[in-house]
Scaffold this motif. Structure first.
Motif, PDB file in Angstrom:
ATOM      1  N   ARG A  36       0.744  -1.318  -0.026  1.00 34.95           N
ATOM      2  CA  ARG A  36      -0.104  -0.077   0.133  1.00 34.95           C
ATOM      3  C   ARG A  36       0.777   1.292   0.026  1.00 34.95           C
ATOM      4  O   ARG A  36       0.598   2.206  -0.693  1.00 34.95           O
ATOM      5  N   THR A  37       1.741   1.280   0.867  1.00 35.87           N
ATOM      6  CA  THR A  37       2.890   2.480   0.886  1.00 35.87           C
ATOM      7  C   THR A  37       3.652   2.512  -0.305  1.00 35.87           C
ATOM      8  O   THR A  37       3.848   3.664  -0.717  1.00 35.87           O
ATOM      9  N   GLU A  38       4.087   1.364  -0.846  1.00 31.73           N
ATOM     10  CA  GLU A  38       4.642   1.178  -2.335  1.00 31.73           C
ATOM     11  C   GLU A  38       4.199   2.010  -3.495  1.00 31.73           C
ATOM     12  O   GLU A  38       4.721   2.756  -4.105  1.00 31.73           O
ATOM     13  N   VAL A  39       2.861   1.799  -3.584  1.00 28.80           N
ATOM     14  CA  VAL A  39       2.054   2.189  -4.525  1.00 28.80           C
ATOM     15  C   VAL A  39       1.464   3.632  -4.603  1.00 28.80           C
ATOM     16  O   VAL A  39       0.768   3.934  -5.476  1.00 28.80           O
ATOM     17  N   ALA A  40       1.512   4.031  -3.248  1.00 23.72           N
ATOM     18  CA  ALA A  40       0.867   5.441  -3.072  1.00 23.72           C
ATOM     19  C   ALA A  40       1.268   6.484  -3.892  1.00 23.72           C
ATOM     20  O   ALA A  40       0.289   7.274  -4.340  1.00 23.72           O
ATOM     21  N   PRO A  41       2.375   6.562  -4.380  1.00 27.98           N
ATOM     22  CA  PRO A  41       3.005   7.689  -5.241  1.00 27.98           C
ATOM     23  C   PRO A  41       2.461   7.161  -6.691  1.00 27.98           C
ATOM     24  O   PRO A  41       2.520   8.469  -7.313  1.00 27.98           O
ATOM     25  N   GLY A  42       2.429   6.461  -7.027  1.00 27.09           N
ATOM     26  CA  GLY A  42       1.986   6.071  -8.612  1.00 27.09           C
ATOM     27  C   GLY A  42       1.693   4.573  -8.866  1.00 27.09           C
ATOM     28  O   GLY A  42       2.129   3.712  -7.992  1.00 27.09           O
ATOM     29  N   GLN A  43       1.030   4.182  -9.837  1.00 23.01           N
ATOM     30  CA  GLN A  43       0.782   3.162 -10.481  1.00 23.01           C
ATOM     31  C   GLN A  43       1.428   2.619 -11.483  1.00 23.01           C
ATOM     32  O   GLN A  43       1.655   3.329 -12.330  1.00 23.01           O
ATOM     33  N   ASN A  44       1.737   1.160 -11.357  1.00 27.64           N
ATOM     34  CA  ASN A  44       2.500   0.684 -12.804  1.00 27.64           C
ATOM     35  C   ASN A  44       1.965  -0.761 -12.907  1.00 27.64           C
ATOM     36  O   ASN A  44       2.788  -1.822 -12.728  1.00 27.64           O
ATOM     37  N   PRO A  45       0.625  -0.888 -13.147  1.00 25.76           N
ATOM     38  CA  PRO A  45       0.072  -2.146 -13.387  1.00 25.76           C
ATOM     39  C   PRO A  45       0.736  -2.744 -14.749  1.00 25.76           C
ATOM     40  O   PRO A  45       1.189  -2.277 -15.537  1.00 25.76           O
ATOM     41  N   PHE A  46       0.595  -4.208 -14.541  1.00 29.44           N
ATOM     42  CA  PHE A  46       1.343  -4.757 -15.787  1.00 29.44           C
ATOM     43  C   PHE A  46       0.362  -5.610 -16.624  1.00 29.44           C
ATOM     44  O   PHE A  46       0.531  -5.939 -17.861  1.00 29.44           O
ATOM     45  N   ALA A  47      -1.185  -5.155 -16.433  1.00 27.64           N
ATOM     46  CA  ALA A  47      -2.230  -5.400 -17.498  1.00 27.64           C
ATOM     47  C   ALA A  47      -3.426  -4.645 -17.099  1.00 27.64           C
ATOM     48  O   ALA A  47      -3.743  -4.206 -15.906  1.00 27.64           O
ATOM     49  N   VAL A  48      -3.964  -4.230 -18.232  1.00 31.51           N
ATOM     50  CA  VAL A  48      -5.565  -3.641 -18.155  1.00 31.51           C
ATOM     51  C   VAL A  48      -6.492  -4.915 -18.430  1.00 31.51           C
ATOM     52  O   VAL A  48      -6.303  -5.683 -19.216  1.00 31.51           O
ATOM     53  N   LEU A  49      -7.358  -4.921 -17.369  1.00 27.41           N
ATOM     54  CA  LEU A  49      -8.171  -5.906 -17.452  1.00 27.41           C
ATOM     55  C   LEU A  49      -9.785  -5.359 -17.668  1.00 27.41           C
ATOM     56  O   LEU A  49     -10.209  -4.684 -16.758  1.00 27.41           O
ATOM     57  N   PHE A  50     -10.212  -5.682 -18.944  1.00 27.21           N
ATOM     58  CA  PHE A  50     -11.562  -5.239 -19.139  1.00 27.21           C
ATOM     59  C   PHE A  50     -12.429  -6.216 -19.252  1.00 27.21           C
ATOM     60  O   PHE A  50     -12.371  -7.380 -20.011  1.00 27.21           O
ATOM     61  N   GLY A  51     -13.368  -6.372 -17.991  1.00 28.76           N
ATOM     62  CA  GLY A  51     -14.299  -7.418 -17.813  1.00 28.76           C
ATOM     63  C   GLY A  51     -15.689  -7.261 -17.490  1.00 28.76           C
ATOM     64  O   GLY A  51     -16.160  -6.167 -17.473  1.00 28.76           O
ATOM     65  N   CYS A  52     -16.254  -8.178 -17.603  1.00 30.11           N
ATOM     66  CA  CYS A  52     -17.781  -8.074 -17.066  1.00 30.11           C
ATOM     67  C   CYS A  52     -17.822  -7.704 -15.745  1.00 30.11           C
ATOM     68  O   CYS A  52     -17.281  -8.146 -14.986  1.00 30.11           O
ATOM     69  N   SER A  53     -19.109  -6.904 -15.437  1.00 30.95           N
ATOM     70  CA  SER A  53     -19.164  -6.421 -13.976  1.00 30.95           C
ATOM     71  C   SER A  53     -19.912  -7.522 -12.973  1.00 30.95           C
ATOM     72  O   SER A  53     -19.977  -7.297 -11.884  1.00 30.95           O
ATOM     73  N   ASP A  54     -20.117  -8.676 -13.573  1.00 32.99           N
ATOM     74  CA  ASP A  54     -20.529  -9.815 -12.525  1.00 32.99           C
ATOM     75  C   ASP A  54     -19.648  -9.876 -11.168  1.00 32.99           C
ATOM     76  O   ASP A  54     -18.757  -9.805 -11.361  1.00 32.99           O
ATOM     77  N   SER A  55     -20.397 -10.003 -10.248  1.00 30.50           N
ATOM     78  CA  SER A  55     -19.788  -9.770  -8.883  1.00 30.50           C
ATOM     79  C   SER A  55     -18.895 -10.986  -8.631  1.00 30.50           C
ATOM     80  O   SER A  55     -18.117 -11.156  -7.639  1.00 30.50           O
ATOM     81  N   ARG A  56     -19.232 -12.346  -9.502  1.00 29.28           N
ATOM     82  CA  ARG A  56     -18.271 -13.302  -9.148  1.00 29.28           C
ATOM     83  C   ARG A  56     -16.943 -13.328  -9.960  1.00 29.28           C
ATOM     84  O   ARG A  56     -16.176 -14.177 -10.024  1.00 29.28           O
ATOM     85  N   LEU A  57     -16.478 -12.242 -10.788  1.00 28.92           N
ATOM     86  CA  LEU A  57     -15.500 -12.136 -11.447  1.00 28.92           C
ATOM     87  C   LEU A  57     -14.674 -10.794 -10.855  1.00 28.92           C
ATOM     88  O   LEU A  57     -14.080  -9.948 -11.598  1.00 28.92           O
ATOM     89  N   ALA A  58     -14.319 -10.937  -9.500  1.00 33.65           N
ATOM     90  CA  ALA A  58     -13.287 -10.108  -9.068  1.00 33.65           C
ATOM     91  C   ALA A  58     -11.947 -10.338  -9.325  1.00 33.65           C
ATOM     92  O   ALA A  58     -11.459 -11.557  -8.960  1.00 33.65           O
ATOM     93  N   ALA A  59     -11.433  -9.337 -10.306  1.00 33.98           N
ATOM     94  CA  ALA A  59     -10.148  -9.449 -10.923  1.00 33.98           C
ATOM     95  C   ALA A  59      -8.861  -9.975 -10.167  1.00 33.98           C
ATOM     96  O   ALA A  59      -8.278 -10.867 -10.414  1.00 33.98           O
ATOM     97  N   GLU A  60      -8.686  -9.129  -9.151  1.00 35.29           N
ATOM     98  CA  GLU A  60      -7.688  -9.348  -8.288  1.00 35.29           C
ATOM     99  C   GLU A  60      -7.731 -10.845  -7.499  1.00 35.29           C
ATOM    100  O   GLU A  60      -6.643 -11.113  -7.275  1.00 35.29           O
ATOM    101  N   ILE A  61      -8.737 -11.196  -7.433  1.00 37.77           N
ATOM    102  CA  ILE A  61      -8.967 -12.410  -6.648  1.00 37.77           C
ATOM    103  C   ILE A  61      -8.848 -13.571  -7.438  1.00 37.77           C
ATOM    104  O   ILE A  61      -7.944 -14.561  -7.117  1.00 37.77           O
ATOM    105  N   ILE A  62      -9.501 -13.648  -8.742  1.00 36.96           N
ATOM    106  CA  ILE A  62      -9.406 -14.921  -9.355  1.00 36.96           C
ATOM    107  C   ILE A  62      -8.000 -14.977 -10.289  1.00 36.96           C
ATOM    108  O   ILE A  62      -7.647 -16.090 -10.780  1.00 36.96           O
ATOM    109  N   PHE A  63      -7.149 -13.791 -10.176  1.00 40.62           N
ATOM    110  CA  PHE A  63      -5.910 -13.921 -10.912  1.00 40.62           C
ATOM    111  C   PHE A  63      -4.889 -13.833  -9.889  1.00 40.62           C
ATOM    112  O   PHE A  63      -3.614 -13.729 -10.267  1.00 40.62           O
TER     113      PHE A  63
END
Length: 212
Positions: free
Chosen positions: A38-65
């Motif tokens: 949390r402290t490390e990324v507070a100054p800025g973000q550098n994600p390795f992927a854009v994830l464009f998914g369905c809004s379905d509540s069963r597809l929580a991206a950070e959990i399933i990956f």
């Protein structure tokens, strides 16, 4: 140097799938989810992927990956349908954040796809702006029907591929990044029962043939 700076599109894809394998096997690492991250990324973000998914509540991206804070730049709509705001958000992830991977994530038993199938079959309608979602999914349903395919997986795969094609056709930012080898675009289908993310289509990386 950030993770995004060091990952190729192929490596980003493999990193994402490795997390899904941990999730499905029941031994997730839960990386990057502590106070230090949390402290490390507070100054800025550098994600390795854009994830464009369905809004379905069963597809929580950070959990399933099995990822954590700062790993994924997530955009979600019902049926992963695209409009200008979605396109701009994905382009932001590619051009500003430098993500080497864009993922379109659909899933089985998708309510938006089911509603579009019903609308095509019997003319049923929905209230309010839900009808716009159905309208945007309808071309995939019509194409699947025209091909003589009838399985749920066929309709899901068609909508995923349709979304990938729209993104590549309409976004010069994304298509140029793919052509230059800076970014890849993949379509994955998530299976609710076993939690696996199966490849449907890909642009810009070498992957096995579709298995959905």
């Amino acid at each position: 140097m950030t993770v995004t700076d060091t990952l190729t599109p192929q490596e980003a894809f493999e990193l994402l799938l490795a997390g899904n394998r941990r999730f499905t096997s029941g031994v997730p690492d839960h990386p990057n989810q502590d106070a230090a991250r949390r402290t490390e990324v507070a100054p800025g973000q550098n994600p390795f992927a854009v994830l464009f998914g369905c809004s379905d509540s069963r597809l929580a991206a950070e959990i399933i990956f099995d990822r954590g804070l700062g790993d994924l730049f997530v955009v979600r709509t019902a049926g992963h349908v695209m409009g200008p705001e979605v396109m701009g958000s994905i382009e932001y992830g590619v051009s500003i954040l430098g993500c080497p991977l864009v993922v379109v994530l659909g899933h089985d038993s998708c309510g938006a796809v089911a509603a579009a199938r019903a609308a095509v079959a019997d003319g049923s309608t929905a209230e309010g702006y839900v009808s716009d979602v159905i309208e945007k999914v309808t071309p995939s349903v019509l194409a699947t029907n025209a091909a003589g395919r009838t399985e749920d997986a066929d309709f899901i795969a068609a909508q995923i591929e349709h979304t990938v094609n729209l993104l590549m056709d309409r976004s010069r930012v994304v298509s140029d990044a793919v052509a230059a080898g800076r970014t890849a675009v993949v379509g994955l289908a998530y299976r609710l029962v076993d939690g696996t993310a199966q490849l449907v289509t890909a642009r810009g990386i070498e992957v096995p043939a579709p298995v959905v």
